[in-house]
Design an enzyme around this catalytic site. Structure first.
Site, mmCIF file in Angstrom:
data_model
loop_
_atom_site.group_PDB
_atom_site.id
_atom_site.type_symbol
_atom_site.label_atom_id
_atom_site.label_comp_id
_atom_site.label_asym_id
_atom_site.label_seq_id
_atom_site.Cartn_x
_atom_site.Cartn_y
_atom_site.Cartn_z
ATOM 1 N N GLU A 213 0.847 -1.205 0.000
ATOM 2 C CA GLU A 213 0.000 0.000 0.000
ATOM 3 C C GLU A 213 0.888 1.262 0.000
ATOM 4 O O GLU A 213 0.665 2.203 -0.751
ATOM 5 C CB GLU A 213 -0.917 0.021 1.233
ATOM 6 N N GLY A 267 6.616 -2.008 14.346
ATOM 7 C CA GLY A 267 5.917 -0.936 13.628
ATOM 8 C C GLY A 267 4.921 -0.195 14.515
ATOM 9 O O GLY A 267 4.863 1.035 14.536
ATOM 10 N N ARG A 268 4.150 -0.951 15.297
ATOM 11 C CA ARG A 268 3.105 -0.321 16.125
ATOM 12 C C ARG A 268 3.680 0.351 17.369
ATOM 13 O O ARG A 268 2.944 0.946 18.149
ATOM 14 C CB ARG A 268 2.034 -1.358 16.474
ATOM 15 N N LYS A 503 -1.743 -11.196 2.895
ATOM 16 C CA LYS A 503 -0.815 -10.514 1.977
ATOM 17 C C LYS A 503 -0.388 -11.469 0.864
ATOM 18 O O LYS A 503 -0.331 -11.098 -0.311
ATOM 19 C CB LYS A 503 0.436 -10.043 2.729
HETATM 20 O O1 F6P Z 1 0.932 -5.714 7.924
HETATM 21 C C1 F6P Z 1 1.064 -5.257 9.224
HETATM 22 C C2 F6P Z 1 2.252 -4.347 9.364
HETATM 23 O O2 F6P Z 1 3.425 -5.066 9.224
HETATM 24 C C3 F6P Z 1 2.236 -3.600 10.683
HETATM 25 O O3 F6P Z 1 2.778 -4.344 11.710
HETATM 26 C C4 F6P Z 1 3.007 -2.380 10.332
HETATM 27 O O4 F6P Z 1 2.800 -1.359 11.264
HETATM 28 C C5 F6P Z 1 2.449 -2.070 8.971
HETATM 29 O O5 F6P Z 1 2.238 -3.336 8.381
HETATM 30 C C6 F6P Z 1 3.325 -1.235 8.095
HETATM 31 O O6 F6P Z 1 4.570 -1.826 7.892
HETATM 32 P P1 F6P Z 1 5.779 -1.015 7.298
HETATM 33 O O7 F6P Z 1 6.119 0.084 8.234
HETATM 34 O O8 F6P Z 1 6.898 -2.014 7.146
HETATM 35 O O9 F6P Z 1 5.363 -0.464 5.949
#
Ligand code: F6P
Length: 544
Positions: A213, A267-268, A503
């Site tokens: 995305e 990430g979170r 995914k």
């Molecule tokens: O698909 C979930 C995830 O991996 C989350 O844990 C993360 O915050 C998000 O996608 C975005 O990931 P990235 O920062 O690698 O684009």
């Protein structure tokens, strides 16, 4: 590891829960005029009232024994010490190092101190943001940057977006800040409509730099800049944050504008890392430093306070009690402050992606329910939307009410009083309910409709105000709460394998929905629902 359900401490809690089954919150309050004093906790600018939960001092004692039996203290020490507690990914978990502001602080991961690198990146972020804010960093035509667009998703989007809303009062009025996550072109096009490309900086925020995305939005933004300003403009209009700095460089970015993060930041949990760059540009370094300071204060409390006087631990244990001993599957987060309106979405990801797990750390099915379904929204709006279910639905949903004593826009005056009265009234209504005997002048056939069972648990978190400091403290409080719950449930709160299957399947479905010669092969062996929906889609878009 022993199953939670096999621990004597768990049995004791079950027995205790049975003794409380018919005891209502009304009764508990009536029996103890000091209940609020006993079951609330003040920590700096934060007051937590958990007295409207279906607990007693004995409940908390038994829950604390459970935490001790689950070795919460040693798990906590292991996290702060940089041990590889994220075992399924073989990583340390060190978002706490990112808010360690002690100039002499040392956080070793297998002997190597991570703090010098953390400080180096902090300094770079500060310098880069200052250049953008002062106009020293210009776009390709020499114009100062006046629009910042963050391209990210999940933790690279929800955290910074929620905090940007919280820090609105520190925002520079002449620098706009937008957040784009949806690969639907409608979102980015809506944002770009109003922007001057010569004054726009995109921040590609992606820990992995592979998230489809975000990469789709980065591609769309790059096309826009190249079309408007030429290919040579890319280096002046993009910055990136990633562990994958090579991929960021390959995207065509100036090394000055690429900021690293590390595999030990989930990430979170990454708002404290370079992922905060849009905030540093929009709100200034000082405000972001205060965000770290608030979180750091919560870290020190969590790290050092004994379990029974430790706010994240107490709230975590009450959460476990609600989920497992009282069987309440969900929890609602309800901020009564406009600045915190996006907070529930951030906490939703942080909690559900962390503890929405069905196996224990050692790979066995969990014996009890784990992370709750977390949802929520601004309290005032939610009152006029889903609160009906909270008050009278047969399922009981424990709620967190978050309120601030002082508000933005001149402190609030009457409007703050209105918010406060409403938030407190909701917690009172959920706790007390209303019996048939208390209804006066209501037609008999309406009585069942006008009765409120009450006895519905709430926790209230009152901040003195929504500032960078209290926002940092609040987010860190929830992070540590989720950590403690993960330890109790015995799950790995720091992986997210559950997002992978979808995914992978999306990738394999792409040729099918694109249509053309590879479509049939991509549909082979798929169920009739998926195949039927693909066919309907292809028909709708006029593909053969
Ligand atoms: O698909 C979930 C995830 O991996 C989350 O844990 C993360 O915050 C998000 O996608 C975005 O990931 P990235 O920062 O690698 O684009």
């Amino acid at each position: 590891m022993t199953d939670l359900a096999d621990l004597p401490a768990w049995d004791a809690l079950k027995t205790h829960a049975a003794t409380l089954r018919d005891v209502t919150l009304r009764t508990l309050f009536a029996a103890d005029p000091d209940r609020f004093a006993r079951l609330s906790f003040a920590f700096g600018p934060l007051l937590a009232d958990y007295s409207k939960n279906r607990i007693t001092a004995e409940t908390l004692g038994l829950l604390t024994e459970l935490a001790a039996a689950r070795n919460v203290e040693s798990a906590r020490a292991a996290m702060f010490a940089g041990e590889r507690i994220n075992r399924t990914e073989n990583r340390a978990v060190l978002h706490t190092a990112l808010r360690n502001r002690d100039p002499a602080g040392v956080v070793p991961v297998e002997g190597a101190d991570v703090m010098p690198e953390v400080r180096r990146v902090r300094d770079r972020l500060k310098a880069f943001a200052e250049k953008v804010r002062s106009g020293a960093w210009t776009g390709a035509t020499g114009k100062a940057i006046r629009h910042v667009v963050n391209l990210g998703i999940g933790g690279s989007h929800l955290g910074p977006m929620a905090v940007a809303a919280a820090l609105e009062d520190s925002r520079r009025a002449d620098i706009s800040l937008d957040f784009v996550s949806n690969p639907d072109r409608a979102q980015i096009e809506d944002v770009l409509k109003g922007l001057d490309p010569a004054a726009t900086l995109f921040i590609v925020a992606s820990k992995t730099f592979t998230t489809v995305e975000t990469m789709a939005n980065a591609g769309a933004a790059k096309d826009w800049i190249v079309t408007q300003l030429g290919a040579g403009a890319v280096t002046k209009h993009f910055a990136a944050i990633s562990t994958n700095t090579d991929a960021a460089a390959a995207f065509g970015l100036s090394p000055d504008a690429v900021f690293p993060m590390w595999d030990w930041v989930g990430g979170r949990y990454s708002i404290w890392s370079a992922i905060g760059l849009p905030l540093i540009i929009g709100c200034g370094y000082e405000a972001c430093d205060q965000l770290l300071a608030g979180a750091e204060a919560m870290d020190r409390h969590f790290e050092t306070a004994p379990l029974e006087q430790n706010l994240p631990v107490i709230l975590a244990l009450i959460g476990v009690w609600n989920v497992d001993l009282l069987g309440m599957a969900a929890t609602a987060i309800l901020p009564y402050d406009h600045r915190l309106r996006l907070f529930p979405a951030h906490i939703q990801q942080m909690d559900m992606e962390s503890n929405g797990k069905g196996v224990t750390m050692d790979g066995r099915p969990v014996a009890v329910d784990t992370g709750p379904i977390v949802f929520g929204g601004g309290g005032s709006d939610s009152q006029h939307s889903f609160f009906q279910l909270l008050h009278q639905g047969p399922r009981v949903v424990p709620c967190d009410f978050i309120i601030a004593a002082r508000g933005a826009a001149n402190g609030g005056g009457k409007s703050r009083d209105l918010l406060m009265a409403n938030a407190l009234a909701q917690t009172e209504a959920l706790m007390k309910g209303r019996t048939a005997a208390e209804l006066r002048g209501v037609a008999a056939e309406l009585v069942p409709h006008r009765v409120f069972t009450g006895n519905r648990p709430t926790t209230t978190l009152m901040l003195d105000e929504v500032s960078a400091y209290t926002t940092g403290m609040l987010i860190a409080l929830y992070e540590h709460k989720v950590f403690v719950q993960g330890v109790i449930w015995g799950v790995n709160s720091f992986d997210q394998w559950g997002v992978e299957l979808g995914k992978e399947l999306a990738k394999s479905l792409e040729p099918a929905v694109t249509g053309g010669p590879l479509a049939d092969k991509a549909l082979q062996g798929r169920d009739s629902s998926t195949a039927g929906l693909v066919a309907a889609y292809l028909k709708a878009k006029g593909s053969p």
